[in-house]
Scaffold this active site. Sequence first.
Site, PDB file in Angstrom:
ATOM      1  CG  ASN A 172       4.356   9.106   4.383  1.00  0.00           C
ATOM      2  OD1 ASN A 172       4.408   9.891   3.135  1.00  0.00           O
ATOM      3  ND2 ASN A 172       2.677   9.147   4.579  1.00  0.00           N
ATOM      4  CG  ASN A 177       3.768  10.264  -2.257  1.00  0.00           C
ATOM      5  OD1 ASN A 177       4.235  10.164  -1.500  1.00  0.00           O
ATOM      6  ND2 ASN A 177       5.631  10.671  -3.383  1.00  0.00           N
ATOM      7  CG  ASP A 178       0.261   9.854   1.614  1.00  0.00           C
ATOM      8  OD1 ASP A 178       1.835  10.281   1.657  1.00  0.00           O
ATOM      9  OD2 ASP A 178       0.189  10.149   2.940  1.00  0.00           O
ATOM     10  N   GLY A 197       1.748   4.973   2.207  1.00  0.00           N
ATOM     11  CA  GLY A 197       1.810   5.888   2.347  1.00  0.00           C
ATOM     12  C   GLY A 197       3.189   5.944   2.166  1.00  0.00           C
ATOM     13  CG  ASP A 199       7.567   8.551   0.732  1.00  0.00           C
ATOM     14  OD1 ASP A 199       8.207   9.500   1.108  1.00  0.00           O
ATOM     15  OD2 ASP A 199       5.720   9.511   0.848  1.00  0.00           O
ATOM     16  CG  ASP A 364      10.453 -11.077  -8.252  1.00  0.00           C
ATOM     17  OD1 ASP A 364      11.003 -11.809  -6.948  1.00  0.00           O
ATOM     18  OD2 ASP A 364       9.637 -11.378  -9.022  1.00  0.00           O
ATOM     19  CD  GLU A 393      12.483 -14.504  -5.215  1.00  0.00           C
ATOM     20  OE1 GLU A 393      12.183 -14.839  -4.167  1.00  0.00           O
ATOM     21  OE2 GLU A 393      12.362 -13.866  -6.447  1.00  0.00           O
TER      22      GLU A 393
END
Length: 670
Positions: A172, A177-178, A197, A199, A364, A393
């Site tokens: 964090n 910006n949490d 949190g 980032d 993905d 994947e």
Amino acid sequence: MLHFRFNISRIWLIVKAPSFTSPLVPRFLVSAASLVTNRFVNSVATLASLTFSYAAIADIDVYPPNWWVGMEKPTVELMLHGDGVANYSASINATDVNVVGSKRLDSENYLFVTLNTDSAEAGRVVISLIAPDGSSHDIDYALNARRQHSQSRVGFGPKDAIYLIAPDRFANGDESNDSVDGYEDKLNRDNKGGRHGGDIQGIIDNLDYIADMGFTQIWSMPLLENAMDTYSYHGYSTTDYYKIDPRYGSNSQYQKLSEKASEHGVGLIMDMVLNHIGSGHPWVQDKPSKDWLNNQGVFVGTTHKRESLHDPHAIQSDIKAFSDGWFVPSMPDLNQRNPHLATYLIQNAIWWVEFANLSGIRVDTYSYSDKDFLSDWTTRLMQEYPNLNIVGEEWSVNPAITAYWQAGSHRHDDYVSALPSVMDFALQSAVAEGLTSKEGWDTGLTSIYETIATDFLYGEPNNLVIFADNHDMSRVYSQVDEDINRWDMAMTFYLTARGIPQVFYGTEILMSNPNTEDHGIIRSDFPGGWKSDTKNAFTGKGLSDDERWAQSRIKQLLSLRQNYPAVFEGSFKHYAPVDGVYAYARQVNAKNAPSIQGDKDTNVKKVNSKSPVILVIVNKNEKASTVDMNKYNVVTNGKKNMTRLKDDKEFASSETVTLAPMSANVFIVK
């Protein structure tokens, strides 16, 4: 955000808008429209005399938000989104850029405008939208110059090592910006499935650690906006394909991560989701066309039977059930057969490569998207960036199915794929089984040997991404029952075998998930990433002796790639396991041998006799084993001296060496 402006005497256009409840319409404008509607009948003359200007209809979003000149394909299709925008026509007043197409689909809130930039120079152009009443409204659009050598960028490869990060759980770096207004899923570090949190700033702050460990690429789980009510931290429920989630940072901060990582010699791989979106995406409530989502936008679960795509006996309904089915109700499945959606996704991938200067892409749930679309997507990306690397994947332990998607592989049909790399789930499964099962004529280390023996199926086996674990499975330390010797054998193998190794954050300090398969636990916080942490893996504070040893072991193994990159771009030769001992060698081959000083024939590459051979011998026995090193002369090319990596002890290549029980031994043969 782009805005239209026009005279209020045209207010009837707003009154005719289909809905004033759209989140794109400013509240003050809704109120103003209601007021105007009430007074319209009573005072038309008064209304017509008003001349102030304001934002019309709604803010108009433009995707992609900018483009570049000098692309391999000169056209770009813009998706314009705003209330009633499909009722407009588009034109452009420029000599080097022109509108070659303008089309609406089923929703009146989307307009698709195609520009031809074949002769364009970098700069700004004005796109004029013509309203039904003839009034004109302008969009200022940027066509940027590309970075120098952008098209010839070199993506990640066998000389690299990838560090996989769950960004919410790594560090964090920006507590401001949490939690962000307008996003319901707030900070809750006590919830294993909540946002913790971490980032982008946290990754930037710890680039020194990542690079010092020896990692040369970062693959982060998706960072795009996930405006979901809960469980949004994992990032695979995209709600805006062009916006970094503000709880992670911003688009400019993602650019900064790429720039700072490059200064550390580290590339950036973006995780992209082509198959599905999050249920909070605007497309769910307002589909551009009726066929934008599979199954008419109604949840029908996928069968996950990827075999149906290859089964010569399969019926069409089984194929459709796999490809068109959704993962879960909160992840609507996209219909890439729609050409405008296909173009949107192709351009989005190109946009991020250019914008963030990416060294690669990880896709993905690769095979779940439409097959023909995947062919078009990979072909277009590789046309724009011939040396970029993209890994798909395909979670199958059958190498025949995995290999199908890699470019150059032997296939049962004439399908065209330009995908350079796939993730080697077959090898991951074989190693986990091989290191935890009893040794037998067809079990144990033989599982690893037999899996690699199927490499003839792949177009380029050394370009496969190999891994002991990832964000969707138990951590490798748990897979091997928290046996540090088995962990060492696994990680030594992955960091020296053929392919491109990927290491999940925390593997280097033996992070585990005992007695649970919960993804929230598997993706636990990296110690030291939060100010309140008493244990800090970045500095070593509070680590146990085993954790410190494991961290130093990973760093030691990664140093081989830094010191001998050409070796890992070279050949892989292995011996069939005998009595619980498995050996293989890595060495430079003529295909990628470095130039030899004084070599007169520059057209012929020769293996530099000074290049070392990396010889790895795994002893899975619970007792010491002795080996006659003369056995390996075929792969060591008669080199006489070798040094053991773990303790720098020197040996003659002709002597008998005793291998410790349950050990992975790396020799640098010179």
